[in-house]
Design an enzyme around this catalytic site. Structure first.
Site, mmCIF file in Angstrom:
data_model
loop_
_atom_site.group_PDB
_atom_site.id
_atom_site.type_symbol
_atom_site.label_atom_id
_atom_site.label_comp_id
_atom_site.label_asym_id
_atom_site.label_seq_id
_atom_site.Cartn_x
_atom_site.Cartn_y
_atom_site.Cartn_z
ATOM 1 C CG ASN A 30 -1.883 -7.607 9.272
ATOM 2 O OD1 ASN A 30 -3.114 -7.156 9.539
ATOM 3 N ND2 ASN A 30 -1.008 -6.731 9.237
ATOM 4 C CB SER A 98 -12.437 -5.748 9.834
ATOM 5 O OG SER A 98 -12.975 -4.126 9.728
ATOM 6 C CE1 TYR A 113 -11.395 -5.333 4.336
ATOM 7 C CE2 TYR A 113 -13.232 -4.350 5.860
ATOM 8 C CZ TYR A 113 -11.795 -4.705 5.495
ATOM 9 O OH TYR A 113 -10.744 -4.452 6.415
ATOM 10 C CE LYS A 117 -10.272 -8.038 6.493
ATOM 11 N NZ LYS A 117 -8.872 -8.710 6.704
ATOM 12 C CB THR A 147 -3.569 1.587 7.195
ATOM 13 O OG1 THR A 147 -4.888 1.199 6.761
ATOM 14 C CG2 THR A 147 -3.387 1.387 8.664
#
Length: 168
Positions: A30, A98, A113, A117, A147
């Site tokens: 994670n 994700s 990104y 992912k 987050t």
């Protein structure tokens, strides 16, 4: 552990497995960092490498370290101390991917990104086949979450995200 350092990952996984009675049942990979530099053609190559190294390579290093242990546990039926494994059938690897590994997000631009992912998703599919004799491999793909990975995102963009979530 610095997930971009394969040797550090392997050492940490082995040390923690030893600390937990010499067996490994489950591993959750994670870690991830966002792409923060807009269009791919404008971003720094060093930032691309940092995103892919953390998000995809780090997951791969974790999988290799855990997979080595599960393969041995499955073959020998013992923990690191040679003790017979009780209540054990398979290892279980879970990686946080994700929704960005399945779709192209808007309005933000984050090709690196998204690609990293998507790589995590397919890595887990591939490992599920490779590891069928000794471990399971799955990924989870959360959507937008509040987050620190998205702290840099402007409020206007977050409002667009929120508008696309059926329950807000």
């Amino acid at each position: 552990v610095n997930v971009t350092d394969e040797a550090a990952v392997r050492k940490a996984v082995n040390d923690i497995t030893k600390e937990f009675n010499g067996r490994l049942d489950i591993f959750v990979a994670n870690s991830g960092i966002p792409w923060t530099q807009g269009p791919a053609v404008d971003g720094e190559l060093s930032h691309y490498h940092k995103v892919v190294s953390t998000d995809l390579d780090g997951t791969f290093y974790c999988a290799r370290a855990a997979g080595d242990i599960w393969r041995r546990q499955g073959k020998e039926g013992t923990d690191m101390n040679g003790k017979k494994l009780e209540n054990y059938s398979y290892g279980s690897f879970i990686a946080t991917a994700s929704m960005s590994g399945h779709i192209v997000n808007i309005p933000q631009l984050q090709a690196a990104y998204n690609a990293a992912k998507a790589g995590v998703v397919h890595l887990c599919r591939s490992l599920a086949v490779e590891w069928v004799q000794f471990a399971r491999a799955n990924s989870v793909s959360p959507g937008y979450m509040a987050t620190e990975i998205s702290d840099f995102v402007p409020k206007e963009t977050k409002n667009i995200w929120k508008s696309k979530i059926p329950m807000g």
